[in-house]
Each structure stands twice: as C-alpha cells, then as structure tokens.
Motif scaffolding. Structure first.
Motif, mmCIF file in Angstrom:
data_model
loop_
_atom_site.group_PDB
_atom_site.id
_atom_site.type_symbol
_atom_site.label_atom_id
_atom_site.label_comp_id
_atom_site.label_asym_id
_atom_site.label_seq_id
_atom_site.Cartn_x
_atom_site.Cartn_y
_atom_site.Cartn_z
ATOM 1 N N GLN A 1 -20.378 98.923 30.062
ATOM 2 C CA GLN A 1 -21.494 98.890 30.979
ATOM 3 C C GLN A 1 -20.958 98.725 32.411
ATOM 4 O O GLN A 1 -19.865 98.216 32.635
ATOM 5 N N VAL A 2 -21.780 99.142 33.359
ATOM 6 C CA VAL A 2 -21.397 99.058 34.767
ATOM 7 C C VAL A 2 -21.256 97.599 35.176
ATOM 8 O O VAL A 2 -22.103 96.758 34.869
ATOM 9 N N GLN A 3 -20.133 97.306 35.829
ATOM 10 C CA GLN A 3 -19.919 95.963 36.379
ATOM 11 C C GLN A 3 -19.345 96.066 37.776
ATOM 12 O O GLN A 3 -18.445 96.878 38.019
ATOM 13 N N LEU A 4 -19.863 95.256 38.661
ATOM 14 C CA LEU A 4 -19.334 95.108 40.015
ATOM 15 C C LEU A 4 -19.159 93.620 40.259
ATOM 16 O O LEU A 4 -20.133 92.876 40.198
ATOM 17 N N VAL A 5 -17.924 93.211 40.513
ATOM 18 C CA VAL A 5 -17.635 91.789 40.671
ATOM 19 C C VAL A 5 -17.014 91.557 42.048
ATOM 20 O O VAL A 5 -15.888 91.999 42.315
ATOM 21 N N GLU A 6 -17.757 90.877 42.899
ATOM 22 C CA GLU A 6 -17.286 90.570 44.253
ATOM 23 C C GLU A 6 -16.463 89.285 44.270
ATOM 24 O O GLU A 6 -16.681 88.393 43.450
ATOM 25 N N SER A 7 -15.558 89.222 45.227
ATOM 26 C CA SER A 7 -14.769 88.021 45.433
ATOM 27 C C SER A 7 -14.335 87.960 46.890
ATOM 28 O O SER A 7 -14.490 88.940 47.634
ATOM 29 N N GLY A 8 -13.810 86.796 47.275
ATOM 30 C CA GLY A 8 -13.278 86.664 48.626
ATOM 31 C C GLY A 8 -14.156 85.917 49.605
ATOM 32 O O GLY A 8 -13.741 85.667 50.740
ATOM 33 N N GLY A 9 -15.365 85.563 49.183
ATOM 34 C CA GLY A 9 -16.236 84.822 50.083
ATOM 35 C C GLY A 9 -15.750 83.390 50.286
ATOM 36 O O GLY A 9 -14.845 82.923 49.594
ATOM 37 N N GLY A 10 -16.353 82.724 51.249
ATOM 38 C CA GLY A 10 -15.971 81.335 51.516
ATOM 39 C C GLY A 10 -16.410 80.903 52.890
ATOM 40 O O GLY A 10 -17.183 81.586 53.561
ATOM 41 N N LEU A 11 -15.890 79.754 53.299
ATOM 42 C CA LEU A 11 -16.210 79.176 54.608
ATOM 43 C C LEU A 11 -15.145 79.570 55.623
ATOM 44 O O LEU A 11 -13.940 79.410 55.365
ATOM 45 N N VAL A 12 -15.578 80.076 56.756
ATOM 46 C CA VAL A 12 -14.646 80.497 57.803
ATOM 47 C C VAL A 12 -15.232 80.096 59.149
ATOM 48 O O VAL A 12 -16.452 80.061 59.326
ATOM 49 N N LYS A 13 -14.362 79.797 60.094
ATOM 50 C CA LYS A 13 -14.799 79.393 61.434
ATOM 51 C C LYS A 13 -15.200 80.620 62.255
ATOM 52 O O LYS A 13 -14.678 81.727 62.038
ATOM 53 N N PRO A 14 -16.088 80.436 63.210
ATOM 54 C CA PRO A 14 -16.434 81.544 64.111
ATOM 55 C C PRO A 14 -15.191 82.130 64.750
ATOM 56 O O PRO A 14 -14.283 81.391 65.173
ATOM 57 N N GLY A 15 -15.152 83.463 64.796
ATOM 58 C CA GLY A 15 -13.987 84.148 65.319
ATOM 59 C C GLY A 15 -12.932 84.451 64.268
ATOM 60 O O GLY A 15 -11.991 85.214 64.539
ATOM 61 N N GLY A 16 -13.093 83.894 63.103
ATOM 62 C CA GLY A 16 -12.120 84.088 62.033
ATOM 63 C C GLY A 16 -12.324 85.377 61.265
ATOM 64 O O GLY A 16 -13.198 86.201 61.592
ATOM 65 N N SER A 17 -11.493 85.551 60.234
ATOM 66 C CA SER A 17 -11.517 86.781 59.436
ATOM 67 C C SER A 17 -11.622 86.450 57.962
ATOM 68 O O SER A 17 -11.243 85.351 57.521
ATOM 69 N N LEU A 18 -12.106 87.423 57.216
ATOM 70 C CA LEU A 18 -12.239 87.288 55.774
ATOM 71 C C LEU A 18 -12.203 88.683 55.167
ATOM 72 O O LEU A 18 -12.684 89.655 55.804
ATOM 73 N N ARG A 19 -11.627 88.802 53.986
ATOM 74 C CA ARG A 19 -11.599 90.092 53.299
ATOM 75 C C ARG A 19 -12.300 89.966 51.960
ATOM 76 O O ARG A 19 -11.864 89.197 51.106
ATOM 77 N N LEU A 20 -13.373 90.717 51.813
ATOM 78 C CA LEU A 20 -14.101 90.742 50.556
ATOM 79 C C LEU A 20 -13.578 91.878 49.684
ATOM 80 O O LEU A 20 -13.191 92.932 50.178
ATOM 81 N N SER A 21 -13.596 91.636 48.373
ATOM 82 C CA SER A 21 -13.204 92.664 47.420
ATOM 83 C C SER A 21 -14.278 92.822 46.364
ATOM 84 O O SER A 21 -15.036 91.891 46.076
ATOM 85 N N CYS A 22 -14.322 94.002 45.794
ATOM 86 C CA CYS A 22 -15.270 94.297 44.726
ATOM 87 C C CYS A 22 -14.529 95.083 43.650
ATOM 88 O O CYS A 22 -14.000 96.162 43.927
ATOM 89 N N ALA A 23 -14.469 94.517 42.453
ATOM 90 C CA ALA A 23 -13.824 95.182 41.324
ATOM 91 C C ALA A 23 -14.877 95.891 40.487
ATOM 92 O O ALA A 23 -15.838 95.252 40.033
ATOM 93 N N ALA A 24 -14.689 97.180 40.284
ATOM 94 C CA ALA A 24 -15.660 97.993 39.556
ATOM 95 C C ALA A 24 -15.132 98.357 38.174
ATOM 96 O O ALA A 24 -13.926 98.582 37.997
ATOM 97 N N SER A 25 -16.044 98.441 37.216
ATOM 98 C CA SER A 25 -15.675 98.879 35.873
ATOM 99 C C SER A 25 -16.895 99.466 35.182
ATOM 100 O O SER A 25 -18.030 99.261 35.610
ATOM 101 N N GLY A 26 -16.634 100.225 34.121
ATOM 102 C CA GLY A 26 -17.722 100.782 33.325
ATOM 103 C C GLY A 26 -18.243 102.130 33.795
ATOM 104 O O GLY A 26 -19.211 102.642 33.241
#
Lengths: 121, 106
Positions: A1-26
């Motif tokens: 079956q179709v699955q999309l699983v996000e990761s990489g979220g969290g707490l970051v200060k203003p001006g900072g950076s973050l990289r989100l990922s999404c793993a797909a399957s199915g």
C-alpha cells in the motif's frame, strides 16, 4: 500500500535551517510528482512546493520562494525540503503529498502523516 | 495562487444533506478538489476534477463546480463525516486552498 513517511521536523531558532525528508513506498515513485503542503497550528492548509517526476520542474509558494528548496532522489524513493532562513510563521506541520498531474484529473491524492516544524527562540 | 473562500462552519442533522461552498474568481473554468480532515489526522482526498470520487470514498460524497462556486455535497450525512473540509484548485502551477469549513453533525 502507498506510504509516505516524513521526518526531520523539530525545534529550530529563527534564521536557522532544517531539512525535511519523505520516504515513499508502495508505488512507482519516479512516475509521480511530489508536493509539500503545510498547516500552521489550528489553521488551514497552505501549499508550499512541488517537484516534477524527474526534478525538471520545481514550483514554490511566494511565502517560501528563495528560502526553501525541494529536491528528490528517485533511486532512494525520497523527496526533501531544505528550509533556510526560517521564520516564526513557518511553524507548521509539513505534509508530504503525492501529486498526480495527468490532465484533466490533476490531484493531490495521498498525504503522509506530517512532521512538525517549530520555529522559536 | 487561487484565492478561495469557504464558510467557516456548517451544521447538519444526521441523515440530512450538507452542502459546503467554495468561491473563487472564475473557479468554474478550472477543476476543484475537496479534502476531508478529521481531528488529529492527515487530510484525505474525497473529490477531484469537480465531481470524481477516489476509490473508497462513499457515494454520499458528490461535487459540482460552475461559475464562481464549487460545492461539496454530503447526502445522508453521518456522524463520522464530522470534520474540516478544504477546497483546492490550481492556478498557474501553484495551488490554492480555501480556509476550511468545519462540518458539525448534530
């Protein structure tokens, strides 16, 4: 079956950076466009970006243009969102969404469970 | 992106018909989708291309789009249909969403 699983979220200060990922399957990932859509706490949905199946086309909402970059790795069945110069107003749950573009029935047909990004000092 | 307007809330009694509208300039010239979001869950596509239902979506969900207004209709509304509903349309490779409508079934 179709699955999309996000990761990489969290707490970051203003001006900072973050990289989100999404793993797909199915499903055959390389055949589909992919999109990111966000939802601020208690608010509605806001489209952020999408990328074509072979990454030849990328589009962004005005609110993130120049700060966010979408990319994908078809060999690893994954899509990413690099977020720089983050602001408090970027605080939201970020959803990875499969985007079917075959006209005329273009549709955002499957959503992941989302990952929360909090921008705060 | 498309500016789409929805009523903040709609109430309906169980078994009755609920209609949720979505307004936008010349919306009828493009295609509208509708999403259902239950509390604490991810959105689910319930209508696309104005009136098409994805596999697994009950027949009581239907849609229409004409002029400046798209409408989601739920016939024989059930308590399980209580949720937030969002309309969506594409404009020049960008997507717009309505502000959402909270459907209360009571």
């Amino acid at each position: 079956q179709v699955q999309l699983v996000e990761s990489g979220g969290g707490l970051v200060k203003p001006g900072g950076s973050l990289r989100l990922s999404c793993a797909a399957s199915g499903f055959s990932f390389s055949d589909y466009y992919m999109s990111w859509i966000r939802q601020a706490p208690g608010k509605g949905l806001e489209w952020v970006s999408y990328i074509s199946s072979i990454a030849g086309a990328k589009y962004y909402a005005d609110s993130v243009k120049g700060r966010f970059t979408i990319s994908r790795d078809n060999a690893k069945n994954s899509v990413h969102l690099q977020m720089n110069s983050l602001r408090a107003e970027d605080t939201a749950v970020y959803y990875c969404v499969r985007y079917i573009v075959e006209p005329p029935a273009a549709r955002l047909d499957f959503w992941g469970q989302g990952t929360l990004v909090t921008v705060s000092s | 992106s498309y500016e789409l307007t929805q009523p903040p809330s709609v109430s309906v009694s169980p078994g009755q018909t609920a209609s949720i509208t979505c307004s936008g300039d010349k919306l009828g010239d493009t295609y509208a989708s509708w999403f259902q979001q239950k509390s604490g869950q991810s959105p689910v596509l319930v209508i696309y291309q104005n009136r098409e239902r994805p596999s697994g979506i009950p027949e009581r969900f239907s849609g229409s789009n004409s002029g400046n207004t798209a409408t989601l209709t739920i016939s024989g509304t059930q308590t399980m249909d209580e949720a937030d509903y969002y309309c969506q349309a594409w404009d020049s490779s960008t997507a717009g969403f309505g502000g959402g409508t909270k459907l209360t079934v009571l």
